[in-house]
Design a protein around this motif. Structure first.
Motif, PDB file in Angstrom:
ATOM      1  N   PRO A 225       0.813  -1.215   0.000  1.00 29.42           N
ATOM      2  CA  PRO A 225       0.000   0.000   0.000  1.00 29.42           C
ATOM      3  C   PRO A 225       0.852   1.273   0.000  1.00 29.42           C
ATOM      4  N   PHE A 226       0.332   2.309  -0.661  1.00 29.46           N
ATOM      5  CA  PHE A 226       0.942   3.624  -0.531  1.00 29.46           C
ATOM      6  C   PHE A 226       0.755   4.080   0.912  1.00 29.46           C
ATOM      7  N   PRO A 227       1.698   4.840   1.460  1.00 31.39           N
ATOM      8  CA  PRO A 227       1.461   5.416   2.789  1.00 31.39           C
ATOM      9  C   PRO A 227       0.419   6.532   2.687  1.00 31.39           C
ATOM     10  N   VAL A 228      -0.293   6.756   3.767  1.00 32.93           N
ATOM     11  CA  VAL A 228      -1.262   7.845   3.845  1.00 32.93           C
ATOM     12  C   VAL A 228      -0.517   9.116   4.229  1.00 32.93           C
ATOM     13  N   THR A 229      -0.881  10.227   3.603  1.00 36.33           N
ATOM     14  CA  THR A 229      -0.261  11.517   3.904  1.00 36.33           C
ATOM     15  C   THR A 229      -1.304  12.434   4.531  1.00 36.33           C
ATOM     16  N   ILE A 230      -0.942  13.041   5.659  1.00 36.10           N
ATOM     17  CA  ILE A 230      -1.814  14.002   6.340  1.00 36.10           C
ATOM     18  C   ILE A 230      -1.136  15.368   6.268  1.00 36.10           C
ATOM     19  N   GLU A 231      -1.893  16.369   5.806  1.00 37.17           N
ATOM     20  CA  GLU A 231      -1.357  17.724   5.682  1.00 37.17           C
ATOM     21  C   GLU A 231      -2.219  18.709   6.463  1.00 37.17           C
ATOM     22  N   TRP A 232      -1.570  19.706   7.052  1.00 37.85           N
ATOM     23  CA  TRP A 232      -2.314  20.752   7.757  1.00 37.85           C
ATOM     24  C   TRP A 232      -1.460  22.002   7.902  1.00 37.85           C
ATOM     25  N   LYS A 233      -2.133  23.115   8.163  1.00 35.43           N
ATOM     26  CA  LYS A 233      -1.482  24.377   8.482  1.00 35.43           C
ATOM     27  C   LYS A 233      -1.825  24.711   9.925  1.00 35.43           C
ATOM     28  N   GLU A 234      -0.891  25.349  10.618  1.00 30.15           N
ATOM     29  CA  GLU A 234      -1.142  25.748  11.998  1.00 30.15           C
ATOM     30  C   GLU A 234      -2.222  26.828  12.062  1.00 30.15           C
ATOM     31  N   ASN A 235      -2.235  27.694  11.052  1.00 34.38           N
ATOM     32  CA  ASN A 235      -3.275  28.718  10.963  1.00 34.38           C
ATOM     33  C   ASN A 235      -3.471  29.087   9.500  1.00 34.38           C
ATOM     34  N   LYS A 236      -4.571  29.728   9.189  1.00 35.84           N
ATOM     35  CA  LYS A 236      -4.921  30.001   7.793  1.00 35.84           C
ATOM     36  C   LYS A 236      -3.976  30.985   7.121  1.00 35.84           C
ATOM     37  N   GLU A 237      -3.345  31.838   7.890  1.00 37.48           N
ATOM     38  CA  GLU A 237      -2.430  32.825   7.322  1.00 37.48           C
ATOM     39  C   GLU A 237      -1.052  32.245   7.015  1.00 37.48           C
ATOM     40  N   SER A 238      -0.756  31.101   7.556  1.00 38.52           N
ATOM     41  CA  SER A 238       0.564  30.490   7.402  1.00 38.52           C
ATOM     42  C   SER A 238       0.776  29.944   5.993  1.00 38.52           C
ATOM     43  N   ASP A 239       1.996  30.099   5.514  1.00 40.39           N
ATOM     44  CA  ASP A 239       2.389  29.481   4.254  1.00 40.39           C
ATOM     45  C   ASP A 239       2.961  28.083   4.488  1.00 40.39           C
ATOM     46  N   TRP A 240       3.229  27.757   5.736  1.00 41.89           N
ATOM     47  CA  TRP A 240       3.823  26.469   6.072  1.00 41.89           C
ATOM     48  C   TRP A 240       2.768  25.381   6.063  1.00 41.89           C
ATOM     49  N   VAL A 241       3.082  24.284   5.401  1.00 41.21           N
ATOM     50  CA  VAL A 241       2.208  23.111   5.408  1.00 41.21           C
ATOM     51  C   VAL A 241       2.973  21.990   6.103  1.00 41.21           C
ATOM     52  N   TYR A 242       2.369  21.445   7.144  1.00 38.85           N
ATOM     53  CA  TYR A 242       2.969  20.342   7.879  1.00 38.85           C
ATOM     54  C   TYR A 242       2.478  19.029   7.282  1.00 38.85           C
ATOM     55  N   VAL A 243       3.373  18.047   7.253  1.00 35.21           N
ATOM     56  CA  VAL A 243       3.045  16.763   6.631  1.00 35.21           C
ATOM     57  C   VAL A 243       3.456  15.630   7.562  1.00 35.21           C
ATOM     58  N   ASP A 244       2.576  14.652   7.668  1.00 36.42           N
ATOM     59  CA  ASP A 244       2.868  13.434   8.418  1.00 36.42           C
ATOM     60  C   ASP A 244       2.481  12.263   7.524  1.00 36.42           C
ATOM     61  N   THR A 245       3.193  11.178   7.604  1.00 34.53           N
ATOM     62  CA  THR A 245       2.842  10.000   6.812  1.00 34.53           C
ATOM     63  C   THR A 245       2.587   8.812   7.728  1.00 34.53           C
ATOM     64  N   ILE A 246       1.658   7.966   7.298  1.00 33.72           N
ATOM     65  CA  ILE A 246       1.309   6.758   8.036  1.00 33.72           C
ATOM     66  C   ILE A 246       1.511   5.577   7.089  1.00 33.72           C
ATOM     67  N   PRO A 247       2.464   4.703   7.384  1.00 36.92           N
ATOM     68  CA  PRO A 247       2.587   3.508   6.533  1.00 36.92           C
ATOM     69  C   PRO A 247       1.413   2.573   6.790  1.00 36.92           C
ATOM     70  N   LEU A 248       0.853   2.012   5.749  1.00 33.71           N
ATOM     71  CA  LEU A 248      -0.253   1.067   5.880  1.00 33.71           C
ATOM     72  C   LEU A 248       0.269  -0.354   5.724  1.00 33.71           C
ATOM     73  N   GLU A 249      -0.366  -1.272   6.442  1.00 38.35           N
ATOM     74  CA  GLU A 249      -0.007  -2.683   6.328  1.00 38.35           C
ATOM     75  C   GLU A 249      -0.838  -3.352   5.248  1.00 38.35           C
ATOM     76  N   LYS A 250      -0.213  -4.253   4.546  1.00 41.52           N
ATOM     77  CA  LYS A 250      -0.915  -5.016   3.516  1.00 41.52           C
ATOM     78  C   LYS A 250      -1.941  -5.930   4.166  1.00 41.52           C
ATOM     79  N   ALA A 251      -3.151  -5.950   3.621  1.00 36.43           N
ATOM     80  CA  ALA A 251      -4.207  -6.810   4.159  1.00 36.43           C
ATOM     81  C   ALA A 251      -3.868  -8.271   3.858  1.00 36.43           C
ATOM     82  N   HIS A 252      -4.229  -9.136   4.777  1.00 40.37           N
ATOM     83  CA  HIS A 252      -3.953 -10.570   4.603  1.00 40.37           C
ATOM     84  C   HIS A 252      -5.229 -11.323   4.372  1.00 40.37           C
TER      85      HIS A 252
END
Length: 100
Positions: free
Chosen positions: A73-100
């Motif tokens: 599986p592709f990892p899931v990517t989560i993106e967010w900004k601390e506030n609406k005025e910010s140009d910074w985008v924070y990113v976190d990834t979650i590796p997914l396990e293959k279903a059996h």
């Protein structure tokens, strides 16, 4: 991390107004619709599929993930900004396990 925990983490991110993508290209985004369903939306052709199997079934805790060429599986990517005025985008990834 088990699929049930990953599903909970994805739903929490959506509820916190974060954007969640199922592929690095951002073509597949997790959304919450007007009746509270968590869906994977394909931005290429506007099709939808549930984030996971139907509740109260044996597939309830299985994520509908997209596979890479090697079958993992592709990892899931989560993106967010601390506030609406910010140009910074924070990113976190979650590796997914293959279903059996």
């Amino acid at each position: 991390m088990k699929n049930a925990e990953q599903i909970k983490l994805i739903k929490t991110a959506i509820n916190d107004d974060k954007r969640v993508f199922m592929t690095p290209s951002k073509a597949y985004e997790v959304i919450k619709d007007s009746i509270g369903q968590y869906l994977i939306k394909c931005h290429i052709n506007d099709s939808f599929v549930g984030l996971h199997g139907r509740e109260n079934t044996e597939c309830e805790h299985k994520i509908n993930y997209l596979c890479q060429d090697d079958g993992n599986p592709f990892p899931v990517t989560i993106e967010w900004k601390e506030n609406k005025e910010s140009d910074w985008v924070y990113v976190d990834t979650i590796p997914l396990e293959k279903a059996h």
